[in-house]
Design a protein around this motif. Structure first.
Motif, PDB file in Angstrom:
ATOM      1  N   LEU A  34       0.849  -1.184   0.000  1.00 37.43           N
ATOM      2  CA  LEU A  34       0.000   0.000   0.000  1.00 37.43           C
ATOM      3  C   LEU A  34       0.889   1.240   0.000  1.00 37.43           C
ATOM      4  O   LEU A  34       1.778   1.377   0.835  1.00 37.43           O
ATOM      5  CB  LEU A  34      -0.892   0.024   1.242  1.00 37.43           C
ATOM      6  N   ILE A  35       0.618   2.169  -0.919  1.00 33.63           N
ATOM      7  CA  ILE A  35       1.387   3.406  -1.030  1.00 33.63           C
ATOM      8  C   ILE A  35       0.468   4.572  -0.694  1.00 33.63           C
ATOM      9  O   ILE A  35      -0.556   4.778  -1.346  1.00 33.63           O
ATOM     10  CB  ILE A  35       1.950   3.603  -2.446  1.00 33.63           C
ATOM     11  N   ALA A  36       0.833   5.352   0.322  1.00 33.17           N
ATOM     12  CA  ALA A  36      -0.024   6.450   0.778  1.00 33.17           C
ATOM     13  C   ALA A  36      -0.137   7.540  -0.277  1.00 33.17           C
ATOM     14  O   ALA A  36       0.847   7.933  -0.910  1.00 33.17           O
ATOM     15  CB  ALA A  36       0.539   7.047   2.064  1.00 33.17           C
ATOM     16  N   GLU A  37      -1.362   8.032  -0.480  1.00 30.49           N
ATOM     17  CA  GLU A  37      -1.557   9.161  -1.405  1.00 30.49           C
ATOM     18  C   GLU A  37      -0.823  10.389  -0.862  1.00 30.49           C
ATOM     19  O   GLU A  37      -0.634  10.543   0.344  1.00 30.49           O
ATOM     20  CB  GLU A  37      -3.049   9.412  -1.615  1.00 30.49           C
ATOM     21  N   PRO A  38      -0.385  11.286  -1.748  1.00 34.22           N
ATOM     22  CA  PRO A  38       0.548  12.345  -1.350  1.00 34.22           C
ATOM     23  C   PRO A  38      -0.027  13.429  -0.459  1.00 34.22           C
ATOM     24  O   PRO A  38       0.733  14.192   0.144  1.00 34.22           O
ATOM     25  CB  PRO A  38       0.992  12.930  -2.694  1.00 34.22           C
ATOM     26  N   ALA A  49       4.796   3.451   2.970  1.00 31.37           N
ATOM     27  CA  ALA A  49       4.590   2.251   2.160  1.00 31.37           C
ATOM     28  C   ALA A  49       4.375   1.093   3.133  1.00 31.37           C
ATOM     29  O   ALA A  49       5.211   0.858   4.010  1.00 31.37           O
ATOM     30  CB  ALA A  49       5.793   1.987   1.266  1.00 31.37           C
ATOM     31  N   ILE A  50       3.255   0.388   3.002  1.00 28.89           N
ATOM     32  CA  ILE A  50       2.857  -0.627   3.985  1.00 28.89           C
ATOM     33  C   ILE A  50       2.707  -1.975   3.292  1.00 28.89           C
ATOM     34  O   ILE A  50       1.971  -2.103   2.301  1.00 28.89           O
ATOM     35  CB  ILE A  50       1.530  -0.250   4.663  1.00 28.89           C
ATOM     36  N   LEU A  51       3.380  -2.985   3.816  1.00 29.06           N
ATOM     37  CA  LEU A  51       3.254  -4.335   3.302  1.00 29.06           C
ATOM     38  C   LEU A  51       2.149  -5.070   4.061  1.00 29.06           C
ATOM     39  O   LEU A  51       2.179  -5.156   5.285  1.00 29.06           O
ATOM     40  CB  LEU A  51       4.571  -5.098   3.452  1.00 29.06           C
ATOM     41  N   VAL A  52       1.152  -5.582   3.324  1.00 29.45           N
ATOM     42  CA  VAL A  52       0.070  -6.358   3.923  1.00 29.45           C
ATOM     43  C   VAL A  52       0.582  -7.763   4.215  1.00 29.45           C
ATOM     44  O   VAL A  52       1.147  -8.426   3.335  1.00 29.45           O
ATOM     45  CB  VAL A  52      -1.151  -6.419   2.990  1.00 29.45           C
ATOM     46  N   LEU A  53       0.395  -8.237   5.459  1.00 30.31           N
ATOM     47  CA  LEU A  53       1.015  -9.482   5.895  1.00 30.31           C
ATOM     48  C   LEU A  53       0.054 -10.645   6.045  1.00 30.31           C
ATOM     49  O   LEU A  53       0.492 -11.755   6.347  1.00 30.31           O
ATOM     50  CB  LEU A  53       1.735  -9.267   7.234  1.00 30.31           C
ATOM     51  N   ASP A  54      -1.234 -10.416   5.865  1.00 26.68           N
ATOM     52  CA  ASP A  54      -2.161 -11.533   6.016  1.00 26.68           C
ATOM     53  C   ASP A  54      -3.303 -11.427   5.031  1.00 26.68           C
ATOM     54  O   ASP A  54      -3.590 -10.361   4.502  1.00 26.68           O
ATOM     55  CB  ASP A  54      -2.712 -11.618   7.443  1.00 26.68           C
ATOM     56  N   GLU A  55      -3.904 -12.558   4.750  1.00 15.67           N
ATOM     57  CA  GLU A  55      -5.117 -12.564   3.956  1.00 15.67           C
ATOM     58  C   GLU A  55      -6.268 -12.091   4.843  1.00 15.67           C
ATOM     59  O   GLU A  55      -6.313 -12.406   6.037  1.00 15.67           O
ATOM     60  CB  GLU A  55      -5.412 -13.977   3.446  1.00 15.67           C
ATOM     61  N   ILE A  65       4.496  -0.745   8.158  1.00 20.05           N
ATOM     62  CA  ILE A  65       5.095   0.362   7.416  1.00 20.05           C
ATOM     63  C   ILE A  65       6.567   0.023   7.181  1.00 20.05           C
ATOM     64  O   ILE A  65       7.284  -0.322   8.129  1.00 20.05           O
ATOM     65  CB  ILE A  65       4.981   1.681   8.192  1.00 20.05           C
ATOM     66  N   LEU A  66       7.038   0.130   5.953  1.00 20.05           N
ATOM     67  CA  LEU A  66       8.398  -0.309   5.630  1.00 20.05           C
ATOM     68  C   LEU A  66       9.441   0.800   5.640  1.00 20.05           C
ATOM     69  O   LEU A  66      10.632   0.514   5.755  1.00 20.05           O
ATOM     70  CB  LEU A  66       8.401  -0.973   4.241  1.00 20.05           C
ATOM     71  N   ASN A  67       9.032   2.055   5.532  1.00 22.75           N
ATOM     72  CA  ASN A  67      10.001   3.112   5.232  1.00 22.75           C
ATOM     73  C   ASN A  67      10.136   4.194   6.293  1.00 22.75           C
ATOM     74  O   ASN A  67      10.631   5.281   6.008  1.00 22.75           O
ATOM     75  CB  ASN A  67       9.644   3.776   3.898  1.00 22.75           C
ATOM     76  N   GLY A 182      12.131   6.545   4.078  1.00 23.70           N
ATOM     77  CA  GLY A 182      11.603   7.894   3.959  1.00 23.70           C
ATOM     78  C   GLY A 182      10.997   8.238   2.610  1.00 23.70           C
ATOM     79  O   GLY A 182      10.414   7.400   1.919  1.00 23.70           O
ATOM     80  N   LEU A 183      11.131   9.511   2.227  1.00 25.99           N
ATOM     81  CA  LEU A 183      10.526  10.028   1.006  1.00 25.99           C
ATOM     82  C   LEU A 183      11.093   9.358  -0.238  1.00 25.99           C
ATOM     83  O   LEU A 183      10.366   9.093  -1.205  1.00 25.99           O
ATOM     84  CB  LEU A 183      10.733  11.540   0.933  1.00 25.99           C
ATOM     85  N   GLU A 184      12.390   9.083  -0.234  1.00 26.05           N
ATOM     86  CA  GLU A 184      13.011   8.433  -1.393  1.00 26.05           C
ATOM     87  C   GLU A 184      12.377   7.061  -1.652  1.00 26.05           C
ATOM     88  O   GLU A 184      12.114   6.689  -2.805  1.00 26.05           O
ATOM     89  CB  GLU A 184      14.513   8.290  -1.170  1.00 26.05           C
ATOM     90  N   TYR A 185      12.132   6.317  -0.575  1.00 29.79           N
ATOM     91  CA  TYR A 185      11.487   5.005  -0.694  1.00 29.79           C
ATOM     92  C   TYR A 185      10.086   5.166  -1.273  1.00 29.79           C
ATOM     93  O   TYR A 185       9.700   4.450  -2.215  1.00 29.79           O
ATOM     94  CB  TYR A 185      11.429   4.371   0.692  1.00 29.79           C
ATOM     95  N   TRP A 186       9.319   6.081  -0.706  1.00 29.78           N
ATOM     96  CA  TRP A 186       7.943   6.314  -1.168  1.00 29.78           C
ATOM     97  C   TRP A 186       7.921   6.678  -2.651  1.00 29.78           C
ATOM     98  O   TRP A 186       7.126   6.122  -3.423  1.00 29.78           O
ATOM     99  CB  TRP A 186       7.308   7.423  -0.330  1.00 29.78           C
ATOM    100  N   SER A 187       8.808   7.587  -3.063  1.00 33.09           N
ATOM    101  CA  SER A 187       8.844   8.019  -4.466  1.00 33.09           C
ATOM    102  C   SER A 187       9.177   6.856  -5.388  1.00 33.09           C
ATOM    103  O   SER A 187       8.587   6.718  -6.476  1.00 33.09           O
ATOM    104  CB  SER A 187       9.875   9.139  -4.640  1.00 33.09           C
ATOM    105  N   ARG A 188      10.106   6.033  -4.977  1.00 30.04           N
ATOM    106  CA  ARG A 188      10.478   4.858  -5.782  1.00 30.04           C
ATOM    107  C   ARG A 188       9.281   3.932  -5.991  1.00 30.04           C
ATOM    108  O   ARG A 188       9.030   3.450  -7.102  1.00 30.04           O
ATOM    109  CB  ARG A 188      11.608   4.103  -5.081  1.00 30.04           C
ATOM    110  N   GLU A 189       8.522   3.719  -4.917  1.00 28.90           N
ATOM    111  CA  GLU A 189       7.385   2.804  -5.020  1.00 28.90           C
ATOM    112  C   GLU A 189       6.214   3.426  -5.777  1.00 28.90           C
ATOM    113  O   GLU A 189       5.457   2.713  -6.436  1.00 28.90           O
ATOM    114  CB  GLU A 189       6.956   2.345  -3.624  1.00 28.90           C
ATOM    115  N   VAL A 190       6.049   4.747  -5.706  1.00 32.97           N
ATOM    116  CA  VAL A 190       5.037   5.415  -6.526  1.00 32.97           C
ATOM    117  C   VAL A 190       5.365   5.222  -8.013  1.00 32.97           C
ATOM    118  O   VAL A 190       4.490   4.898  -8.820  1.00 32.97           O
ATOM    119  CB  VAL A 190       4.941   6.916  -6.187  1.00 32.97           C
TER     120      VAL A 190
END
Length: 210
Positions: A34-38, A49-55, A65-67, A182-190
């Motif tokens: 999941l990538i947060a809207e700006p 940026a959030i990784l979902v860990l379960d069904e 949250i990863l970043n 941080g922001l660099e991670y978020w931008s990369r994933e966007v």
């Protein structure tokens, strides 16, 4: 200049319509990113940026949250372990900040775990982690520790997605997930979300459209 253009257009249409109107629908599952809207303004979730860990079970979700780094290392939490200074601790979310989680790429080498997407695992044996790091094992990109987590009650994440709160990457690049911050991670994933999300990258971290 793109930011100036956005400011002028805002007089004719809502800025959220401009940024989010054409985005595709998504149904997150275990391993989705999941990538947060700006425009999100929140202590924990802004440019996250959030990784979902379960069904989902009856619609609920759980993730990390990863970043978002903290100022702590594992040595702060385990003072007797000197090599813990090599291991930064990240904030996994606002829920249960006394609870620690681990993501890694080392598979069965670290003992019992669950694979949440190809090449990314949650959980490990602490003794094996310590042994790996004490013997010079690489940390960046391989292991990431978190305090706290993100949780959504049944229906909550679906409502947030309907409100265009998150972009969803159903197949994130696992080789990058434990690298950067941080922001660099978020931008990369966007960027990895594709052309529909390029407008997110021109919104400044503290936008003012007055």
């Amino acid at each position: 200049m793109l930011i100036v253009i956005i400011v002028k257009i805002q007089n004719k249409m809502d800025i959220k319509d401009l940024l989010f109107s054409s985005l595709p629908a998504a149904d997150p599952h275990m391993g989705s990113l999941l990538i947060a809207e700006p425009l999100m303004d929140d202590k924990y979730f802004s440019r996250s940026a959030i990784l979902v860990l379960d069904e989902p079970e009856e619609g609920g979700h759980f993730g990390l949250i990863l970043n978002k780094p903290t100022e702590m290392t594992l040595n702060d939490l385990m003072p007797e372990w000197e090599d813990g200074k090599r291991v930064p601790v990240f904030c996994g979310g606002p829920v249960d900040l006394q609870r620690m989680f681990l993501l890694h790429t080392l598979g069965e080498r670290l003992g019992s775990n669950t694979e949440v997407l190809p090449g990314i695992y949650v959980g490990a044996d602490l003794d094996k982690i310590i042994d790996y790091i004490d013997n010079g094992g690489e940390v960046d990109g391989k292991i990431r520790f978190f305090l706290g987590y993100c949780g959504w009650s049944p229906g909550q994440l679906s409502a947030e997605l309907n409100g265009k709160t998150w972009g969803v990457n159903s197949l994130p690049q696992c080789e990058n997930l434990l690298k950067g911050e941080g922001l660099e991670y978020w931008s990369r994933e966007v960027k990895d979300l594709g052309e529909d999300y390029r407008s997110w990258l021109v919104v400044p971290p503290n936008p003012s459209f007055n």
